[in-house]
Every structure is written in C-alpha cells, then in structure tokens.
Design an enzyme around this catalytic site. Sequence first.
Site, PDB file in Angstrom:
ATOM      1  N   HIS A  67       0.838  -1.190   0.000  1.00 22.89           N
ATOM      2  CA  HIS A  67       0.000   0.000   0.000  1.00 22.89           C
ATOM      3  C   HIS A  67       0.876   1.245   0.000  1.00 22.89           C
ATOM      4  O   HIS A  67       2.037   1.210   0.389  1.00 22.89           O
ATOM      5  CB  HIS A  67      -0.945   0.016   1.197  1.00 22.89           C
ATOM      6  CG  HIS A  67      -0.279  -0.263   2.514  1.00 22.89           C
ATOM      7  ND1 HIS A  67       0.065  -1.535   2.899  1.00 22.89           N
ATOM      8  CD2 HIS A  67       0.105   0.543   3.531  1.00 22.89           C
ATOM      9  CE1 HIS A  67       0.620  -1.503   4.096  1.00 22.89           C
ATOM     10  NE2 HIS A  67       0.665  -0.246   4.501  1.00 22.89           N
ATOM     11  N   CYS A 174       1.441   2.377  11.892  1.00 19.34           N
ATOM     12  CA  CYS A 174       2.465   2.118  10.878  1.00 19.34           C
ATOM     13  C   CYS A 174       2.643   3.370  10.039  1.00 19.34           C
ATOM     14  O   CYS A 174       1.905   4.343  10.193  1.00 19.34           O
ATOM     15  CB  CYS A 174       2.097   0.920  10.003  1.00 19.34           C
ATOM     16  SG  CYS A 174       0.699   1.190   8.904  1.00 19.34           S
TER      17      CYS A 174
END
Length: 655
Positions: A67, A174
């Site tokens: 991603h 993250c």
Amino acid sequence: MELKQMTDERLLFFDVEWNSKQEVIENLVNALDENGYLHSKEEYLKAVMEREEISPTGFEKGLAIPHGKSAGVKKAGFAVARLKNKLSTWESVNPDNEVELVFLLAIPSGEAGSTHLNLLSVLSTRVMDDAYYSRLLAAKTPERFLKALDQVDEPAGEAPDAPADKTVVAITACAAGIAHTYMSAEALEKAGRELGIRVLTEKQGANGIEDELSADVIDGADAVVFATDISPKDKHRFQGMPYVQTRVAEPLKHAKEILQRALNKPDGKVVGDDVEENGTAPGKKKTGVLAEMGQAILTGISYMIPVIVAAGLMMGIAKLGSMPFGLVNDLPNPEFATHSNELFVILHHLDKFGFLIFQFMYPVFAAFVAYSLADRTGIVPGFVGGAFAAGIHFKYWGLEDQVASGFFGALILGLTAGYIAKFLNKKIKLPKNFLPMKPMLIIPAVSVLAIFFLNFYIVDPVFGGLNVVLSNAIESAQGSGELVLATIIASATAFDLGGPINKAAGAINIGLAADQIYPLTARVLSIVIPPIGLGVATIIDKYVVGRRVFDANLRVTGNTSVLLGFIAISEGAIPFMLRNPLLVIPINIIGAILGSVTAVALGAVQWLPLPAFWGWPLVENIWAYLIGLAVGVGFIAFANIFIRFALIKREERRA
C-alpha cells in the site's frame, strides 16, 4: 458503502503469472492508473516501494497487502491479483509465506476521516478471518470475488465481554496508517480473547486517532503495548505503566507472547515521552551499544540533512546568480555588502547566509544524536557539543586561528552528551515536588559542564594536534614528485570534506599555486569527486545490483549531494560519512586519489581555486580533467554500491 464499490472488475486479475513483487506491484499500479484512480502513477509507485522498505507487507497464508499513501492518488481504492505462481521471495511476517493473493491499496494524502479510508481499514481487518479469506481465494470469477468482499459472517459465540482479570491497552501505528495498523490491533484483541485478557487498542492511522483510549481506561489498565513503526502520539498518557515496545507487524505472529510479556516481564516503565529500562526483558533482544550508536547517528543525520540542503541552496543561488557578472569568487568580499547595485548586495548576503546556516550543521547533528539516546534532556548538551565541533567557540574566545574538531568532534561530543544525559536522568531521584528541577536545571548544568571539559581537555587538543601533524606532513611533501604530492593533497582534501584537515591541505596548496610551484588540480578535483560520487551511487544502485542499498534519508541527501558537488560544496556528502565513517572515508580518499592522479598524469592543469563547474573551462587539457573526474566519481559510486550490497546480503544470510 460496500467494499466492492472501491474496486472494479478491471482491477481484478486472476491466475496471472507475474514472477516478482516488483512486477506484481507495477502491473497493479498500471491498472489503477488506467482506471482513473491516480493523478501520478510515478509518484504513487514511489510511495508504495518506499513503504515496502519499512517493513514486510506479506503476511501469512499467501496474503500480501502492499500500500502507499500519496498525493498521486486521486481516489482511494484497491486492485487485486491472485497469482498462479506463488512468490516465496515476497518479504513477509511469516518467513514461510508464499504470496498468492495481493491487495494493492491506494490511499490519498490528506483524506483522513473519509468513508473510503474507513473501508480500507475494514478490508485489512476482514482478511484476518480465515473463513472470509478462504472465500476470496475460492472465488472463480470477478463477480463472485466482488460478492465475497462484502460477505461477512456473524461473530460466533466468542466471549469478548467476559470478565477478565487483566487489562492491556495498546497503540498500533504504521507509516502509511492502514493495513498494518488495523491488522496488528485485530491480532492483539483476538489473542486477548483467547488468553482471557481484556485488550483495548487505539489505532493511530491515516484517519487520525481512532478508538482513543480515555484516561479512565488507561488508569485501569495493567500494561501498555506500543506496536508502532513510528513514534506514538501522546505517550506521556501512560506515565509509570509497564510497557512493551515492538514493531507494528510483530503482533501478527507473536500477539500472545507480547501480551504475556507486557504483564509479566515488561521492557520497562513509561516516563513521560521516554521509557525507563528494566534491563533486558526475556523475549526482548537487548540493543547492543554499537547498534544504539548507529541508530543515534542515523537520527542525527536525518535532522542535519535539511540544514545542509538549505545552506547549499542559499549559496548555490547566490553563486549561480553572480555567474553572469563574473563575481563568483569575489562575491564574499565585504565591498559587496554596501555596493550600489542592490542585486549584488542581496547575492552577497545570500552567500553569507548560506555559510551561516552551515555553521549549525554540526550543532543540529550532535543535538539529535544526543536526543536519540536521552530524549529531550540530551538536546542542550548535544547542541553545545556540536557548537564546539563547528569551532563557534573559537570566534568568541578570540582564537580564530585554532582548528575545530569537525565531524569527528560532533560524533564524539554528541554521543557523549546523550549518554551523560541518559545516565543522569536515570540515576537522579528527586521528591515529586522537585522533579521539574531535574530536566530544567540539574541535567543541563551537569551535562553541559561535562561536555565543556571533554572538549577542552580531549577533543580540541586531539584533533587540533592531528591537524598539525597532517599539515606538517603535507608541507614536507612539497619536494616530492608531482604524482606523490597529488596523492597527499587529494587524501587530505577528501578526508573530512571541508573540515580542518581539508582546509590545511587547501591553505598549503593555494600557497604553492600562488608561487607557481604546484597547481591546484588535485585539490579542486578532490573537492567535487566525493559528493558527486556518493550522490551518483544513490541514483544508480538499483540498476547496478537490482535493489536499493541506501536508506530513504541518504537517497534524498544523494540528490542534493550531486548538485552541491557541481557547485563545489563538499559538505553535501557529510551525512554519508557520519553514518558510516569506516566505509565512506577510505572510499572517498581512494576515489579522490585515483581521479586526481589520473587527471594529473594525463596533463590536466588548474592554477585557479575554482573547483565548481564554472571553473572547468579554465583548466588546461580539460579532457584529461573530465576523465579524472569520471574515474574518481565512478570508483566512489561503484565501490559504495558493491560493498554495501555485500554487507546487506551478509546480514540477510545471518537473519
């Protein structure tokens, strides 16, 4: 809105034979671009690949969720590939994972709080359910796959609300703030249910803070887990609590062990925004001193880079602006401060401004080296140590002929400041009412005094003495052959990139050139070869060995280093030297020697102190000069790439 609204049959690829992670990602990026999800394919692909370098996006059971969050994304969505040939080379949380189902998530920058991002977080959580994931794998057609995306089983008779003896709170975060953030939280909560532990997670992701932990919840918790790849926000809320710090991906494979460690053998206790270590907790690998120093140096470099870039650009603009008027070398002269031409006044001060910014390079570096080791209490003594390394104190002490300790001093004083402040913060115990005195008075006073004495009795004398020895060696070599003298001057010039030894070599060589005894060819080449060579290495590494061998910070620095090298500002390469001096310094010296000796042997002659590209037309036998430049740059670039690649491969074999 349903998940199937965020993709399209044209974004689903079944039973394709793509043979590498790079190929899978590039094909899915192309599909997103062709279907109107992206503004800039290149910008988004860069964000995805940079995310790949932070931590694995492969998980287990054949799943991978790469991603990227980027301004190049027009609207949030995802593309899917189900591979005919499983990929065992995709870096995964489970080393045995063979990737066969890939979701590529496209995340717009600045779209926090949107329905689209909420759905992407839902997808990241759903794929952790075995039944849901099995239905996706079993879908034979795009229509069935789209239907399976929104087919969710009602939760079975779990007991999430059953009374629990212990409560653990957790923060997950993250870099991109989607997949790992939510999957890690889900893994901790699931493990808690299985262990009979109440687990409450706060997700600090692309949508901001979700499920924020209240003060009452935190007060009632027994421990906290920080499963983060970035610094968690508001860590001070957990003051005094036992904690475990781990990477965001770790709960995906060791959630139960992490929860048990937090309750029984924690890493330490939270102290403000810092932590107080309890030694080495079982299951936690103790960070070695060298690794700790390396991380601190890397932190210092990351904060120093903008200083170098800003300073170099200011000086570069000034010098390039003065080129049409032939004032590049005269621009620093005081007469231009009050010149009748306002443009010359501005360019003069801009050049001086860039030089002024450079004086803060070492203070900023040393301050954040110390900060990495001791948190906020390290900033002041680190900054003071960096100021000593830059020689700022000599100006105020009336000793401007003295030699600063340069990057070696910044390294030593920054690290020492950090360890002193850390030691004092840990060992000094005060009553609660007097606690504010520790960070505001006691630690700054004691640590700064210690740095003063260290610099006064050790750092300045040692590196000043080293400079004198090397200066004498250079001076005594004046009667040597021209190639021997070129070797000595090149070595000293490339050794510390604008530092005291570099300046000593320059002073002697300029004096020889002024008397028409020996030209400046080796000197001017050795100024530009290291920054250009290191910058080129960061650009071509992936083409030479098929992967990046420099981290993201050094790649940014590399682009700037090339530019600064061409305008003869060698300081652009200093971050590389500070990060790994034992590797970079010898390569710089050898590259400078090879380039300089090649140019001199072929007949290049430069009498004027003009190392920047605008001085090249004044070189006699410019072809020989450029060949020497290419030899030196090529050696530094390829030596860095191949040696770093070999070191990376060695570490991977050990892992």
